[in-house]
Design a protein around this motif. Structure first.
Motif, mmCIF file in Angstrom:
data_model
loop_
_atom_site.group_PDB
_atom_site.id
_atom_site.type_symbol
_atom_site.label_atom_id
_atom_site.label_comp_id
_atom_site.label_asym_id
_atom_site.label_seq_id
_atom_site.Cartn_x
_atom_site.Cartn_y
_atom_site.Cartn_z
ATOM 1 N N PRO A 60 0.680 -1.333 -0.006
ATOM 2 C CA PRO A 60 -0.011 0.101 -0.171
ATOM 3 C C PRO A 60 0.974 1.090 -0.032
ATOM 4 O O PRO A 60 1.893 1.197 0.604
ATOM 5 N N GLU A 86 -7.515 0.721 -2.583
ATOM 6 C CA GLU A 86 -7.817 0.390 -1.188
ATOM 7 C C GLU A 86 -6.304 0.199 -0.264
ATOM 8 O O GLU A 86 -5.539 -0.617 -0.766
ATOM 9 N N GLY A 87 -6.457 0.670 0.978
ATOM 10 C CA GLY A 87 -5.237 0.603 1.787
ATOM 11 C C GLY A 87 -4.170 1.717 1.653
ATOM 12 O O GLY A 87 -3.476 1.758 2.478
ATOM 13 N N ASP A 112 -12.017 3.292 0.705
ATOM 14 C CA ASP A 112 -10.900 2.371 1.637
ATOM 15 C C ASP A 112 -9.742 2.992 1.461
ATOM 16 O O ASP A 112 -8.726 2.175 1.602
ATOM 17 N N THR A 141 -3.178 3.337 11.582
ATOM 18 C CA THR A 141 -2.447 3.738 10.727
ATOM 19 C C THR A 141 -1.418 4.680 11.034
ATOM 20 O O THR A 141 -0.039 4.564 10.534
#
Length: 301
Positions: A60, A86-87, A112, A141
């Motif tokens: 990611p 996503e991510g 996302d 995160t």
């Protein structure tokens, strides 16, 4: 960790260099060719488009924005989002309005994509001294990207923190800047008093240097004041015109919205506005009123 730095103005380029020194690979992009050229001369890996910057990263991906607050951030995100997945994580390290940051985080969450708002303080000295980072957004995160913030901060264990949910980073930076306005105004007024007292023959650079050590008013702002006064004691060539970044205004608006009295911050903002009036209508009207009611002399302009 690989990071795309979008926005290679002085602060963005400096942050990219500090990240590189911390062992991170940074791929930089700026829409201005001159900014890309300067960054390349400083040893940064620079590409010619947003798409190239994103494509150069493993998934990611982590994309750090250092672009002006407001519409420019939204325009950049509109161009950037189609290349994300996503991510991926977008960090806004500029001084955005916290309400915009909350909106952007919600919007990107629909795809996302995680959006972190990072209030960043340190200015042109950040490359050398490190940055103060106030991060808002998803706690997991922030934890995963801890080495990124540690590389930018003055030390791994200080000068940065996740301060709350989305918007909290830019909210605390807004208040930080409001406090800064008040501190700067107090220093400016105090030194103006000493400058006016000519019979004391004060060396303002010397006074500032004395205060830097042991005094209860010592601070980095005082360090910078001492440096400025020692280099240019009479401040020759500097116009009495003070800009504001906008965060002081947001802080005053927040104080009104929350019914919190903030007279020092508010007045310091108004003093900045006043500094820009070279031919103040209000002051001329005051002089006219004094003449009308009391016959006081008017100084011709």
């Amino acid at each position: 960790m690989d990071i795309a730095m979008i926005g290679l103005g002085r602060m963005g380029a400096n942050m990219a260099q500090r990240l590189q020194r911390g062992g991170h690979r940074v791929v930089g992009f700026d829409p201005m060719e001159a900014a890309r050229a300067r960054a390349g001369e400083a040893g940064l890996e620079v590409v010619g488009s947003l798409a190239e910057a994103v494509a150069a990263l493993p998934v990611p991906r982590v994309v750090w924005l250092m672009v002006p607050a407001g519409d420019t951030v939204d325009q950049t995100l509109a161009q950037l989002t189609p290349h994300l997945a996503e991510g991926d994580v977008v960090i806004d390290g500029g001084n955005s309005n916290y309400q915009d940051s909350i909106r952007r985080a919600r919007s990107l969450a629909d795809d996302d994509i995680v959006y972190l708002d990072c209030g960043t303080s340190g200015g042109v000295w950040g490359l050398q001294e490190g940055y103060s980072l106030m991060v808002g957004g998803d706690a997991a995160t922030v934890e995963r990207l801890a080495t990124v913030f540690q590389a930018l901060a003055p030390a791994a264990d200080r000068g940065w923190a996740r301060v709350g949910p989305s918007g909290a980073g830019h909210y605390t930076k807004m208040i930080h800047n409001g406090i800064e306005y008040g501190m700067m105004q107090a220093y400016a007024e105090g030194f103006a008093l000493m400058e006016r007292k000519k019979e004391m023959e004060l060396d303002l650079g010397q006074v500032a240097e004395v205060w830097r050590h042991g005094s209860v008013v010592r601070s980095w702002l005082l360090d910078l004041s001492a440096q400025a006064l020692q280099g240019n004691p009479s401040l020759d060539g500097i116009a009495p015109y003070v800009e504001d970044s906008g965060e002081g205004r947001w802080t005053v608006a927040e104080a009104i919205a929350l019914d919190v009295p903030a007279p020092v911050i508010t007045l310091s903002l108004l003093e900045r506005l006043r500094s820009r009036e070279s031919n103040s209508f209000s002051d001329r009207l005051l002089a006219a009123m004094r003449n009308e009611f009391g016959g006081h002399a008017i100084k011709k302009g």
